[in-house]
Structure formats: C-alpha cells, structure tokens
Design an enzyme around this catalytic site. Structure first.
Site, PDB file in Angstrom:
ATOM      1  N   TYR A 145       8.885  44.806 -72.937  1.00  0.00           N
ATOM      2  CA  TYR A 145       8.344  44.326 -74.204  1.00  0.00           C
ATOM      3  C   TYR A 145       8.418  42.809 -74.189  1.00  0.00           C
ATOM      4  O   TYR A 145       9.453  42.235 -73.859  1.00  0.00           O
ATOM      5  CB  TYR A 145       9.153  44.891 -75.366  1.00  0.00           C
ATOM      6  N   ASP A 240      11.029  36.418 -68.819  1.00  0.00           N
ATOM      7  CA  ASP A 240      11.194  36.534 -70.266  1.00  0.00           C
ATOM      8  C   ASP A 240      12.679  36.736 -70.533  1.00  0.00           C
ATOM      9  O   ASP A 240      13.218  37.836 -70.427  1.00  0.00           O
ATOM     10  CB  ASP A 240      10.376  37.711 -70.799  1.00  0.00           C
ATOM     11  N   LYS A 268      16.046  34.193 -79.636  1.00  0.00           N
ATOM     12  CA  LYS A 268      17.281  34.798 -80.143  1.00  0.00           C
ATOM     13  C   LYS A 268      18.479  33.835 -80.171  1.00  0.00           C
ATOM     14  O   LYS A 268      18.597  33.037 -81.088  1.00  0.00           O
ATOM     15  CB  LYS A 268      17.599  36.045 -79.318  1.00  0.00           C
TER      16      LYS A 268
HETATM   17  N1  PMP Z   1      10.618  39.259 -75.289  1.00  0.00           N
HETATM   18  C1  PMP Z   1      11.642  40.117 -75.237  1.00  0.00           C
HETATM   19  C2  PMP Z   1      12.245  40.459 -73.919  1.00  0.00           C
HETATM   20  C3  PMP Z   1      12.118  40.702 -76.404  1.00  0.00           C
HETATM   21  O1  PMP Z   1      13.123  41.588 -76.346  1.00  0.00           O
HETATM   22  C4  PMP Z   1      11.534  40.344 -77.644  1.00  0.00           C
HETATM   23  C5  PMP Z   1      12.013  40.933 -78.965  1.00  0.00           C
HETATM   24  N2  PMP Z   1      13.132  41.641 -78.974  1.00  0.00           N
HETATM   25  C6  PMP Z   1      10.487  39.426 -77.636  1.00  0.00           C
HETATM   26  C7  PMP Z   1      10.055  38.902 -76.445  1.00  0.00           C
HETATM   27  C8  PMP Z   1       9.827  39.019 -78.917  1.00  0.00           C
HETATM   28  O2  PMP Z   1      10.664  38.225 -79.662  1.00  0.00           O
HETATM   29  P1  PMP Z   1      10.477  38.072 -81.259  1.00  0.00           P
HETATM   30  O3  PMP Z   1      10.830  39.394 -81.851  1.00  0.00           O
HETATM   31  O4  PMP Z   1      11.400  36.957 -81.623  1.00  0.00           O
HETATM   32  O5  PMP Z   1       9.041  37.723 -81.477  1.00  0.00           O
END
Ligand code: PMP
Length: 418
Positions: A145, A240, A268
C-alpha cells in the site's frame, strides 16, 4: 460487549454526517464488527474512550506515535509553535532544521520536500521519478500500500485488502495502465517484465517491511536484487518508508540494511503524530522539482511550523534513543513469543509475524479473528482492527503493559475454544 454508552451514541451521531461515521475506512471496524473505538484522549501507551475506559494501544495512530501519546516535549513544542501563529506558507526555521536532521540521519539523501501525508509523498516521488527517468511505468508489489493515489490502488493492501477490493471504484483503467503489479519476491516475473518493458520502466516502488497486508518480513536479498535489476535497466529504486523510517533506529531501514536506493518516502513518525509526509533523494534528482526544475508539486500547508516543531521534538528524542529502540524490539519479541506459546498450548492456529517493534496476528478466518478481537477490546487491549493492518509498540509500553496484554490474549484465545 460491555456497555460503551457515550461512544455508541457518538458513533450513531457520526454516521449522520460522516460517511460510515469515519474519515478513513478502517476506523469503522467493518472487519471485526461492532461499534468502533472512539478515542477521547491518550497518555503514554494508553488511550481512553468517551466512556472513560482504558486500553493499551497498539495502533499508535497507525504507527505515527513512537514516543507514545501526549509526550511532554512534543506537546510543549506544539503549544509553543501554535502560540506564534499556526501557518504562514513561507519557509520557517523548524523546517530547515528538520530537513537537515533527516538528511544527516539518512546517508545518500541530500535534499527533502515536505508534504502533508504519505499519500502525497508517494504521488510526488512517482511524478519526480517519471520526469527524471523520462519513462512512465511503475512497478509495485501485490498487497503493498502506497497511499490512496488512483494509480497506486491496483491490488493494494491496507483498507483495500480489509474490504477485499482489488482496486477502488472510480479509478479508470487508463489510470493504472502504467502500474505493473508483481508478487513480492517473484524474480522470474520481474525479470520478464524488465525484459519486456525495461525501456519504459521509471521506477520500482517497494515497502521494505510490508505493513499493509499483515506484517511481511523484509527480504534483503530480494531488495538487493531489485537494486541490481533497476540499475541494469536504468530504472530508479524508490523505498516507501512511510512506516519504517525512524521506526527501527534513527534513520531509514534501507540504509541500515545496505540497500542503495534512489529516492525515499517518509511520513508518520517524522511529524510526531501530526499530518506529514516527505520525499527525499540525491540533489541531482531532487533539483528537478520546481522552483529549480520542471516537476511541479505544491501545497498550502507543506512544512507547517507546528508539524515541523512536533517532528523536531520527536526526532530530537529519537536521536538519543538507541537503547530504547532495542528495548522496544525486545519487548515486542517477548510479547509475540508469549502469544505464540499461549496459542500453541491451546492448540489454536495463530500466525504471528513480527519485525522490530511491529507485529501482526492472523487466525484461521475473519469470524475467529473478530471474536478474538472483540474480547480483547473488552479486556482493554486495542489492536489494529483488521488482520491486514499491523500493530506497533511504542517507547511508552512497559513490561507491565506487555504482561497484561499477553494475559488478555490468553483469555481471548481460551474463549475461542468455548
Ligand atoms: N505508504 C505506506 C507504506 C503506508 O503504510 C501508508 C499509510 N499507512 C501510506 C504510504 C500513506 O500514508 P498516509 O495515510 O499518511 O497518506
């Protein structure tokens, strides 16, 4: 479920004006059923619902609060920043300091661009990667994701996996035609894809530790293989690290394990629990961004002074926390071992996957997990409300919290036998 009267009433009200009563699907607890948790406040590793019930929290605002709730230095920094005005939309000193701190913590990174979420970070990095390479296709992995941009929702994990959706409605097929999705670890398919489309592949995008289909442990050899094949075909390698950045030590996962990436996404933890995202890389790539280059990306709130101060306060603590990182990983190991042992003694098929301070649990089916989950909630343990999301320990979890959690897991598992 024990009575949570005020929470239930609030959730009924929420459903009148918020779609499904929430602003992000997994919060509705559809996977586990029953009223979702509505948290009023938090302190250390504990959260409290609107009825005053206490829970040991393993969601940690989806992995963004590594110091625990309402950490004094972070709260103080937020208050101080807010007192000076909340937003100006110009460069501020905290932003410069945080950028410098992150660039020094992650070798190979010269420059960074702050945004407001992980989703925005990945959208920005993909645009930049496409522009820099002059190619359009992106390779991502099944169940990974990377936020909710249209073209990255193909076979994604997290909320889509929880809802059993292959992609989202409203995403035209043309939008995902440049997204190639490959099962993680499938070298044969990657090889074939690069042979066929190598001249069109801008980048391979990956989560170093899978955090959106339960926990998928890292495979360093495979990541090194990705580095080699992307280099061979002139594609970029993009990590990511929205979850993993600063989660296991003061820096990135990829640098710690010697994976030589081109670009990184963060989020985060670097915002201390406030909305944030960032992407970073070598100067020659990052300088393609406007105002220096031709890749446009902008936002009213990027680098917001309150967020930047919360990030600085958090990273300031993390910088001095090598032992605490180790301690939290050991506590996680202890908890997961105990959970495995309790399940084993009861003859229950429970799969535990863990890495550092992250773990996930899987039971034989959704119904079994829901029953287990709801009992745990009654016992005051708040795990992620889907088997596809991961749980996080933070620095505030104590040995006592862990013992109580393990004892509660034992009780909840025993209930499954009845
Ligand atoms: N990349 C990863 C690996 C994630 O786990 C997440 C959300 N948990 C995101 C991107 C997207 O981040 P956000 O919810 O802050 O948009």
């Amino acid at each position: 479920m024990a009575k949570r009267k005020i929470s239930s009433k609030l959730f009924a009200e929420a459903q009148k004006y918020l779609v499904g009563g929430v602003n992000s699907p997994v919060r509705a607890f559809n996977y586990v059923g029953g009223d979702p948790l509505l948290i009023k406040r938090g302190k250390t590793a504990k959260v409290y619902d609107y009825d005053g019930k206490e829970y040991i929290d393993y969601v940690s605002s989806w992995g963004s609060l590594i110091l625990g709730h309402a950490y004094p230095a972070v709260i103080q920094a937020i208050k101080k920043a807010a007192g000076a005005g909340v937003s100006f939309g110009t460069t501020n000193s905290a932003e410069i300091e945080l950028a410098g701190l992150i660039c020094k913590a992650i070798p190979g990174i010269d420059k960074i661009r702050f945004v407001n979420s992980g989703t925005e970070a990945v959208m920005g990095v993909v645009r930049l990667g496409r522009a820099y390479s002059g190619k359009n296709k992106i390779v991502k992995f099944t169940h990974s994701y990377h936020g909710s941009a249209d073209y990255l929702l193909a076979k994604a994990g997290s909320g889509l996996a929880t809802l059993k959706l292959p992609s989202s409605a409203g995403v035209p097929a043309e939008f995902i035609k440049n997204t190639l999705v490959v099962p993680f670890g499938d070298r044969i398919l990657i090889e074939r894809i690069f042979k066929q489309h190598g001249h069109q592949i801008a980048a391979v995008l990956f989560e170093p530790v899978g955090g959106n289909y339960g926990l998928i442990p890292p495979d360093i050899d495979f990541l090194k293989y990705l580095r080699a094949i992307t280099r061979k075909y002139g594609a970029l390698l993009i990590a990511d690290e929205v979850i993993t950045g600063f989660r296991f030590n003061f820096g990135s996962f990829t640098h710690t394990y010697g994976i030589d990436i081109d670009l990184i996404c963060l989020g985060k933890i670097i915002g201390g629990g406030l909305p944030v995202g960032a992407y970073a890389g070598r100067k020659e790539i990052m300088d393609q961004l406007a105002p220096l280059g031709k890749v446009y990306q902008a936002s009213t709130f990027s680098g917001n002074p309150i967020v930047m101060q919360a990030g600085l306060a958090t990273l300031g603590v993390l910088q001095k926390s090598r032992l605490q990182y180790e301690h939290t990983a050991r506590l996680t190991e202890y908890l997961t071992q105990r959970i495995k042992r309790e399940a084993g003694l009861l003859g229950i098929d429970l799969k535990v996957s863990s890495f550092g301070s992250m773990f996930s649990l899987r039971l034989k089916d959704k119904e079994t997990f829901s029953k287990f989950y709801r009992r745990l909630l009654e016992l005051g343990v708040y795990f992620a409300p889907s088997e596809f999301e991961v749980n996080f320990l933070c620095f505030a979890h104590t040995r006592e919290d862990i013992e109580k959690t393990a004892d509660s897991v034992k009780l909840a598992l025993a209930k499954l036998k009845r």
